[in-house]
Design an enzyme around this catalytic site. Structure first.
Site, PDB file in Angstrom:
ATOM      1  CE  LYS A 111      -4.302  -1.929   1.631  1.00  0.00           C
ATOM      2  NZ  LYS A 111      -3.897  -3.344   1.822  1.00  0.00           N
TER       3      LYS A 111
HETATM    4  C1  PLP Z   1      -4.457  -4.425   1.027  1.00  0.00           C
HETATM    5  C2  PLP Z   1      -3.664  -5.687   0.878  1.00  0.00           C
HETATM    6  C3  PLP Z   1      -4.011  -6.675  -0.075  1.00  0.00           C
HETATM    7  C4  PLP Z   1      -5.252  -6.577  -0.950  1.00  0.00           C
HETATM    8  O1  PLP Z   1      -5.136  -5.577  -1.923  1.00  0.00           O
HETATM    9  P1  PLP Z   1      -6.457  -5.037  -2.657  1.00  0.00           P
HETATM   10  O2  PLP Z   1      -5.999  -3.884  -3.488  1.00  0.00           O
HETATM   11  O3  PLP Z   1      -7.396  -4.623  -1.563  1.00  0.00           O
HETATM   12  O4  PLP Z   1      -7.001  -6.152  -3.478  1.00  0.00           O
HETATM   13  C5  PLP Z   1      -3.191  -7.784  -0.186  1.00  0.00           C
HETATM   14  N1  PLP Z   1      -2.100  -7.948   0.602  1.00  0.00           N
HETATM   15  C6  PLP Z   1      -1.735  -7.030   1.534  1.00  0.00           C
HETATM   16  C7  PLP Z   1      -0.540  -7.276   2.377  1.00  0.00           C
HETATM   17  C8  PLP Z   1      -2.501  -5.861   1.710  1.00  0.00           C
HETATM   18  O5  PLP Z   1      -2.142  -4.959   2.638  1.00  0.00           O
END
Ligand code: PLP
Length: 467
Positions: A111
């Protein structure tokens, strides 16, 4: 570029306005009015660019004319200077797969790729209007720290993040509360994550309060987040194909809110040679069920060892749905209404043929996740975190696939230890967290208490700034 809403109720707006709007005012999601189409020559040139140079090329047509090339370049360079790897998102061969490591940012999860960019972008746009933004959000752990790191130290932004007291992991708690910048305000709620969400929702519905304090959300649906994520699909392809434009590749994507994988769909629509996007879920499998059956139907949420993918309704899915119904806002409204009223929508088998040209899907159980962590470690000598393990498992019959590694394995030490008996060694960003000084306000799970705290904090902040 102009932006429109999936529900058809927003006059076309520019990039800056789309970023500040977040969720479309008609309740839909914002999308670019078209996708830039890449020639083979451009693709060839892009395949050898550095991450930052590539980011500028990929994003420029989406941000012009609101941002110039020069402004975008400065934003990109500032945003990714916080990453600890020179390549930003390096790609590593692991067994017969490729792992795209997206976790070298300040909070050790993917993120950061989007939120480092969004924080700097907000600051730039607020400078133009001489504005100030107060971000308010509730977190169950991961998004909160990435958002805090995205805006720490920014002059025109304050951030208030609620987390449930003693109910996030010690690392997650420390990642948030050891950020001591004056504009960061952590609140521990004596309650659950749901209490936090309820309070945030209540304060956003208090329109007088919302307007007086320019309250904004850390939107998982902000278009700028998707845009920043499109870049690493091109980057990984460039590393794996090395200029061979005839080579199509598969991406395996651990999926929750459909943001990450939708960025892959955007890359594909621009002309990136993608064979399939492998949609990998844990046992919260609403999306993988959709790809395999055509029914989109919410069930109750299960807690798993890959908690960032524990979702019931996927907030970005509507963006893909818009293209699936041939960009017809009326049909989007109709289908989303069905989800709201009956908890379910079903897509025709004709349409499912289109879905299956783009996606394959797999749901991975808890045992399979731990087993995959063990196997990747024993066979290939590489430690994956439980989210990444879901993607690796889903790609087991797709040799050559690029698996997106969404978190550093040291961030989910318990699951990794359960699988292989020891933890991964932490990256610099996770080292020494327990010894650092921290700051956090403990409050009852009561919206009035949170409101009072926000008001008094902002009054103090305003007088500090004016001095
Ligand atoms: C947020 C997250 C996801 C999922 O990503 P999306 O964009 O919501 O599909 C997968 N793995 C981790 C470690 C995350 O923080």
């Amino acid at each position: 570029m102009q932006y429109i809403s999936t529900r058809g109720g927003v006059e076309p707006i520019g990039f800056a306005q789309a970023v500040m709007m977040g969720l479309a005012t008609d309740g839909g999601l914002l999308l670019p009015s078209s996708f830039p189409q890449l020639s083979r020559q451009t693709l060839g040139e892009w395949s050898s660019l550095s991450f930052n140079d590539l980011a500028v090329e990929v994003m420029l047509p989406y941000v012009e004319p609101d941002l110039s090339r020069k402004e975008l370049t400065a934003l990109v360079n500032r945003s990714y200077s916080t990453f600890s790897h020179a390549e930003v998102t390096p790609v590593k061969p692991v067994g017969n797969l490729h792992i795209a490591e997206l976790f070298h940012g300040p909070t050790a999860a993917f993120k950061d790729v989007a939120l480092q960019f969004l924080g700097n972008l907000f600051e730039l746009l607020l400078e133009r209007t001489d504005g100030h933004l107060n971000i308010l959000g509730a977190t169950s752990g991961d998004t909160g720290s990435a958002a805090i790191y995205g805006v720490r130290g920014q002059k025109r932004i304050d951030i208030f993040i609620l987390h449930p007291h003693n109910r996030v992991s010690p690392i997650q708690e420390r990642q948030m509360t050891t950020v001591l910048d004056d504009n960061v305000h952590n609140i521990a709620i004596k309650g659950t994550f749901d209490d936090g969400q309820r309070i945030v929702k209540k304060l956003f519905n208090d329109l007088e309060f919302k307007q007086r304090y320019q309250l904004g959300a850390v939107n998982s649906i902000n278009w700028a987040r998707i845009l920043a994520q499109v870049v690493y699909y091109f980057y990984a392809w460039g590393r794996v194909c090395r200029g061979d434009l005839t080579k199509k590749i598969n991406f395996s994507v651990p999926t929750g809110n459909f943001g990450d994988i939708f960025a892959g769909y955007v890359a594909m629509r621009m002309g990136l040679p993608v064979e399939r996007l492998i949609l990998a879920t844990n046992r919260n499998d609403i999306l993988s069920r959709f790809v395999t059956t055509g029914a989109y139907e919410a069930r109750s949420v299960h807690h798993t060892v890959s908690p960032s993918m524990d979702i019931q309704i996927s907030s970005n899915f509507e963006r893909y749905l818009y293209y699936l119904v041939d960009e017809d806002p009326e049909q989007v409204r109709h289908l989303m209404e069905q989800v709201t009223t009956s908890g379910k929508m079903v897509v025709s088998s004709l349409k499912m043929q289109e879905v299956n040209k783009v996606f394959t899907a797999a749901a991975v159980s808890e045992e399979q996740t731990l087993e995959q962590i063990r196997r990747t470690y024993e066979v290939d000598g590489y430690i994956v975190d439980p989210h990444t393990a879901v993607g690796v498992k889903a790609a087991e019959n797709t040799p050559g696939a690029v698996c997106l590694a969404t978190a550093h394995p040291a961030k989910f030490g318990d699951a990794v230890k359960k699988a292989i008996g020891s933890e991964a060694s932490p990256p610099p960003s996770l080292t020494g967290l327990m010894e650092k000084e921290s700051r956090c306000q403990l409050l009852p799970a009561d919206s009035q208490a949170v409101k009072t705290f926000i008001e008094s904090t902002l009054v103090t902040r305003a007088s500090e700034i004016n001095e």
